[in-house]
Scaffold this motif. Sequence first.
Motif, short mmCIF file in Angstrom:
data_model
loop_
_atom_site.label_atom_id
_atom_site.label_comp_id
_atom_site.label_asym_id
_atom_site.label_seq_id
_atom_site.Cartn_x
_atom_site.Cartn_y
_atom_site.Cartn_z
N SER A 150 54.60 8.34 52.91
CA SER A 150 53.18 8.35 52.58
C SER A 150 52.32 8.34 53.83
N ALA A 151 52.82 7.86 54.93
CA ALA A 151 52.05 7.85 56.17
C ALA A 151 51.82 9.28 56.68
N ALA A 152 52.68 10.21 56.29
CA ALA A 152 52.54 11.59 56.74
C ALA A 152 51.60 12.39 55.85
N TRP A 153 51.23 11.87 54.71
CA TRP A 153 50.33 12.59 53.80
C TRP A 153 48.94 12.68 54.39
N ALA A 154 48.24 13.72 54.00
CA ALA A 154 46.85 13.88 54.43
C ALA A 154 46.00 12.82 53.72
N ASP A 155 44.98 12.36 54.42
CA ASP A 155 44.11 11.33 53.87
C ASP A 155 42.67 11.80 54.02
N THR A 156 41.86 11.52 53.02
CA THR A 156 40.45 11.92 53.05
C THR A 156 39.58 10.71 52.72
N GLN A 157 38.58 10.47 53.54
CA GLN A 157 37.60 9.42 53.27
C GLN A 157 36.23 10.06 53.17
N VAL A 158 35.49 9.65 52.14
CA VAL A 158 34.15 10.18 51.92
C VAL A 158 33.17 9.02 51.93
N GLN A 159 32.11 9.17 52.71
CA GLN A 159 31.05 8.16 52.77
C GLN A 159 29.72 8.84 52.50
N TYR A 160 28.78 8.05 52.00
CA TYR A 160 27.44 8.56 51.71
C TYR A 160 26.44 7.78 52.56
N ASP A 161 25.66 8.51 53.36
CA ASP A 161 24.68 7.91 54.24
C ASP A 161 23.32 7.85 53.52
N LYS A 162 22.90 6.65 53.14
CA LYS A 162 21.62 6.40 52.46
C LYS A 162 21.45 7.24 51.19
N GLY B 230 49.77 14.75 58.03
CA GLY B 230 49.35 14.19 59.30
C GLY B 230 47.89 14.42 59.63
N GLN B 231 47.21 15.24 58.83
CA GLN B 231 45.79 15.48 59.07
C GLN B 231 44.95 14.56 58.18
N ASN B 232 43.91 14.02 58.78
CA ASN B 232 42.98 13.14 58.06
C ASN B 232 41.58 13.73 58.16
N LEU B 233 40.89 13.71 57.03
CA LEU B 233 39.55 14.27 56.97
C LEU B 233 38.56 13.15 56.63
#
Length: 165
Positions: free
Chosen positions: A19-31, A66-69
């Motif tokens: 699972s450490a090799a899976w791609a990961d995506t984090q989404v944040q909202y600014d204001k 291995g890529q994170n967005l």
Amino acid sequence: MNKKLTRTLFAGMVLLATSAAWADTQVQYDKPDQFTDLPFDQSQRDSVLKDLTAHFEQLGKKLPAGQNLQINITDIDLAGREDPRLRGISDIRVMNGRVDWPRIRLHYVLEQNGKVISSADSSLSDMSYLSRINRYSSGDRLRYEKLMIDDWFTNTFGIDAQAKR
């Protein structure tokens, strides 16, 4: 029993390691309270942000291992306009195809094994949103935004957003 426990633990460790090799995506909202256009109702606003996050995360799974967005959304202007006179149980969006096309502004950072390989500000928009063929169902309230995001993902990362993975 001991052998069964050992196999279970081993399988869990293998799953954790891969699972450490899976791609990961984090989404944040600014204001998000200052975004150009989101539903009036707070629960509907939260639902829209949750649905957009899920869509970005689904696309992020198509990235190579291995890529994170990381995506920071700075503004959203949904397709159509809410008409306060038509408000009831749920808000109704009126779409006329003039100046009500969907727009999203964001900043993204793509990392490979902890190193930044791509980073940019992006302005997504789809002026022809009503005249395009859309693969999302008419019951999907974010069908125009999702198609626009798919186009951005494909053009930015060179990965077909509509391909199964």
